[in-house]
Design a protein around this motif. Structure first.
Motif, PDB file in Angstrom:
ATOM      1  N   ASN A  72     -54.231 -17.337  -1.320  1.00 46.22           N
ATOM      2  CA  ASN A  72     -53.929 -17.229  -2.747  1.00 46.22           C
ATOM      3  C   ASN A  72     -55.135 -17.483  -3.641  1.00 46.22           C
ATOM      4  O   ASN A  72     -55.161 -17.036  -4.779  1.00 46.22           O
ATOM      5  N   ASP A  73     -56.146 -18.210  -3.155  1.00 48.67           N
ATOM      6  CA  ASP A  73     -57.331 -18.485  -3.952  1.00 48.67           C
ATOM      7  C   ASP A  73     -58.141 -17.225  -4.225  1.00 48.67           C
ATOM      8  O   ASP A  73     -58.916 -17.165  -5.161  1.00 48.67           O
ATOM      9  N   LYS A  74     -57.981 -16.188  -3.383  1.00 43.71           N
ATOM     10  CA  LYS A  74     -58.759 -14.960  -3.527  1.00 43.71           C
ATOM     11  C   LYS A  74     -57.955 -13.834  -4.157  1.00 43.71           C
ATOM     12  O   LYS A  74     -58.474 -12.749  -4.357  1.00 43.71           O
ATOM     13  N   MET A  75     -56.706 -14.080  -4.486  1.00 43.60           N
ATOM     14  CA  MET A  75     -55.861 -13.040  -5.064  1.00 43.60           C
ATOM     15  C   MET A  75     -56.181 -12.885  -6.550  1.00 43.60           C
ATOM     16  O   MET A  75     -56.351 -13.856  -7.266  1.00 43.60           O
ATOM     17  N   LYS A  76     -56.268 -11.638  -6.989  1.00 49.83           N
ATOM     18  CA  LYS A  76     -56.531 -11.339  -8.396  1.00 49.83           C
ATOM     19  C   LYS A  76     -55.202 -11.059  -9.085  1.00 49.83           C
ATOM     20  O   LYS A  76     -54.360 -10.344  -8.554  1.00 49.83           O
ATOM     21  N   PRO A  77     -54.994 -11.572 -10.284  1.00 46.42           N
ATOM     22  CA  PRO A  77     -53.725 -11.347 -10.974  1.00 46.42           C
ATOM     23  C   PRO A  77     -53.622  -9.939 -11.557  1.00 46.42           C
ATOM     24  O   PRO A  77     -54.611  -9.365 -11.995  1.00 46.42           O
ATOM     25  N   ALA A  78     -52.434  -9.385 -11.501  1.00 47.94           N
ATOM     26  CA  ALA A  78     -52.111  -8.123 -12.176  1.00 47.94           C
ATOM     27  C   ALA A  78     -50.927  -8.455 -13.066  1.00 47.94           C
ATOM     28  O   ALA A  78     -49.790  -8.499 -12.622  1.00 47.94           O
ATOM     29  N   LYS A  79     -51.203  -8.761 -14.314  1.00 48.17           N
ATOM     30  CA  LYS A  79     -50.173  -9.246 -15.234  1.00 48.17           C
ATOM     31  C   LYS A  79     -49.288  -8.125 -15.739  1.00 48.17           C
ATOM     32  O   LYS A  79     -49.758  -7.021 -16.015  1.00 48.17           O
ATOM     33  N   LEU A  80     -48.020  -8.431 -15.871  1.00 49.39           N
ATOM     34  CA  LEU A  80     -47.075  -7.510 -16.485  1.00 49.39           C
ATOM     35  C   LEU A  80     -46.734  -8.030 -17.868  1.00 49.39           C
ATOM     36  O   LEU A  80     -46.530  -9.220 -18.071  1.00 49.39           O
ATOM     37  N   CYS A  81     -46.704  -7.128 -18.828  1.00 48.56           N
ATOM     38  CA  CYS A  81     -46.326  -7.450 -20.191  1.00 48.56           C
ATOM     39  C   CYS A  81     -45.241  -6.452 -20.554  1.00 48.56           C
ATOM     40  O   CYS A  81     -45.534  -5.260 -20.695  1.00 48.56           O
ATOM     41  N   TYR A  82     -44.019  -6.926 -20.677  1.00 53.96           N
ATOM     42  CA  TYR A  82     -42.862  -6.049 -20.827  1.00 53.96           C
ATOM     43  C   TYR A  82     -42.848  -5.119 -19.621  1.00 53.96           C
ATOM     44  O   TYR A  82     -42.757  -5.574 -18.503  1.00 53.96           O
ATOM     45  N   GLU A  83     -43.046  -3.809 -19.820  1.00 56.92           N
ATOM     46  CA  GLU A  83     -43.014  -2.884 -18.685  1.00 56.92           C
ATOM     47  C   GLU A  83     -44.361  -2.201 -18.465  1.00 56.92           C
ATOM     48  O   GLU A  83     -44.423  -1.078 -17.967  1.00 56.92           O
ATOM     49  N   HIS A  84     -45.459  -2.854 -18.850  1.00 56.89           N
ATOM     50  CA  HIS A  84     -46.769  -2.253 -18.620  1.00 56.89           C
ATOM     51  C   HIS A  84     -47.715  -3.277 -18.009  1.00 56.89           C
ATOM     52  O   HIS A  84     -47.461  -4.468 -18.034  1.00 56.89           O
ATOM     53  N   ILE A  85     -48.815  -2.779 -17.469  1.00 60.06           N
ATOM     54  CA  ILE A  85     -49.830  -3.659 -16.883  1.00 60.06           C
ATOM     55  C   ILE A  85     -50.692  -4.186 -18.012  1.00 60.06           C
ATOM     56  O   ILE A  85     -51.221  -3.421 -18.819  1.00 60.06           O
ATOM     57  N   GLY A  86     -50.838  -5.473 -18.073  1.00 62.82           N
ATOM     58  CA  GLY A  86     -51.644  -6.107 -19.106  1.00 62.82           C
ATOM     59  C   GLY A  86     -52.818  -6.848 -18.492  1.00 62.82           C
ATOM     60  O   GLY A  86     -53.156  -6.664 -17.332  1.00 62.82           O
ATOM     61  N   GLY A  87     -53.410  -7.682 -19.271  1.00 61.01           N
ATOM     62  CA  GLY A  87     -54.509  -8.523 -18.798  1.00 61.01           C
ATOM     63  C   GLY A  87     -55.764  -7.726 -18.493  1.00 61.01           C
ATOM     64  O   GLY A  87     -55.937  -6.585 -18.928  1.00 61.01           O
ATOM     65  N   LYS A  88     -56.646  -8.321 -17.741  1.00 66.62           N
ATOM     66  CA  LYS A  88     -57.936  -7.711 -17.413  1.00 66.62           C
ATOM     67  C   LYS A  88     -57.758  -6.429 -16.610  1.00 66.62           C
ATOM     68  O   LYS A  88     -58.473  -5.448 -16.827  1.00 66.62           O
ATOM     69  N   LEU A  89     -56.799  -6.392 -15.687  1.00 62.55           N
ATOM     70  CA  LEU A  89     -56.574  -5.190 -14.896  1.00 62.55           C
ATOM     71  C   LEU A  89     -56.169  -4.028 -15.797  1.00 62.55           C
ATOM     72  O   LEU A  89     -56.700  -2.922 -15.676  1.00 62.55           O
ATOM     73  N   GLY A  90     -55.266  -4.271 -16.725  1.00 64.16           N
ATOM     74  CA  GLY A  90     -54.856  -3.229 -17.660  1.00 64.16           C
ATOM     75  C   GLY A  90     -56.029  -2.722 -18.479  1.00 64.16           C
ATOM     76  O   GLY A  90     -56.189  -1.516 -18.686  1.00 64.16           O
ATOM     77  N   GLN A  91     -56.875  -3.629 -18.938  1.00 65.91           N
ATOM     78  CA  GLN A  91     -58.058  -3.266 -19.717  1.00 65.91           C
ATOM     79  C   GLN A  91     -59.008  -2.412 -18.883  1.00 65.91           C
ATOM     80  O   GLN A  91     -59.497  -1.375 -19.348  1.00 65.91           O
ATOM     81  N   LEU A  92     -59.262  -2.819 -17.641  1.00 66.88           N
ATOM     82  CA  LEU A  92     -60.178  -2.076 -16.778  1.00 66.88           C
ATOM     83  C   LEU A  92     -59.631  -0.704 -16.420  1.00 66.88           C
ATOM     84  O   LEU A  92     -60.376   0.283 -16.375  1.00 66.88           O
ATOM     85  N   LEU A  93     -58.322  -0.617 -16.175  1.00 64.80           N
ATOM     86  CA  LEU A  93     -57.705   0.680 -15.898  1.00 64.80           C
ATOM     87  C   LEU A  93     -57.840   1.615 -17.097  1.00 64.80           C
ATOM     88  O   LEU A  93     -58.206   2.783 -16.941  1.00 64.80           O
ATOM     89  N   LEU A  94     -57.544   1.104 -18.279  1.00 67.74           N
ATOM     90  CA  LEU A  94     -57.657   1.909 -19.491  1.00 67.74           C
ATOM     91  C   LEU A  94     -59.084   2.415 -19.667  1.00 67.74           C
ATOM     92  O   LEU A  94     -59.316   3.608 -19.900  1.00 67.74           O
ATOM     93  N   GLU A  95     -60.056   1.533 -19.551  1.00 64.45           N
ATOM     94  CA  GLU A  95     -61.453   1.926 -19.717  1.00 64.45           C
ATOM     95  C   GLU A  95     -61.862   2.981 -18.694  1.00 64.45           C
ATOM     96  O   GLU A  95     -62.562   3.947 -19.026  1.00 64.45           O
ATOM     97  N   ALA A  96     -61.429   2.826 -17.447  1.00 65.05           N
ATOM     98  CA  ALA A  96     -61.781   3.788 -16.398  1.00 65.05           C
ATOM     99  C   ALA A  96     -61.134   5.142 -16.647  1.00 65.05           C
ATOM    100  O   ALA A  96     -61.777   6.189 -16.470  1.00 65.05           O
TER     101      ALA A  96
END
Length: 70
Positions: A4-28
């Motif tokens: 668990n120390d190496k797992m990266k979070p993929a946050k959900l906000c309502y029904e979409h991906i939020g947090g840093k992963l959401g930001q990186l996906l959008l930018e890509a």
């Protein structure tokens, strides 16, 4: 079992991906030209023709997204 120390979070906000992963996906997706804006100051993005073909090839069913005027 994964450490668990190496797992990266993929946050959900309502029904979409939020947090840093959401930001990186959008930018890509914007950088690849799969998403774009009609006006740089606009908050709304649309899926480009390239994005439609690539997202469909990725296995995403775009028929679940309703079309609308932006």
């Amino acid at each position: 079992m994964k450490n668990n120390d190496k797992m990266k979070p993929a946050k959900l906000c309502y029904e979409h991906i939020g947090g840093k992963l959401g930001q990186l996906l959008l930018e890509a997706l914007v950088k690849k030209g799969w998403l774009a804006k009609t006006d740089p100051s606009d908050k709304n993005l649309y899926i480009t023709e390239l994005g439609e073909s690539q997202l469909t090839a990725f296995g995403i069913d775009l028929s679940q997204i309703k079309s609308q005027q932006l």
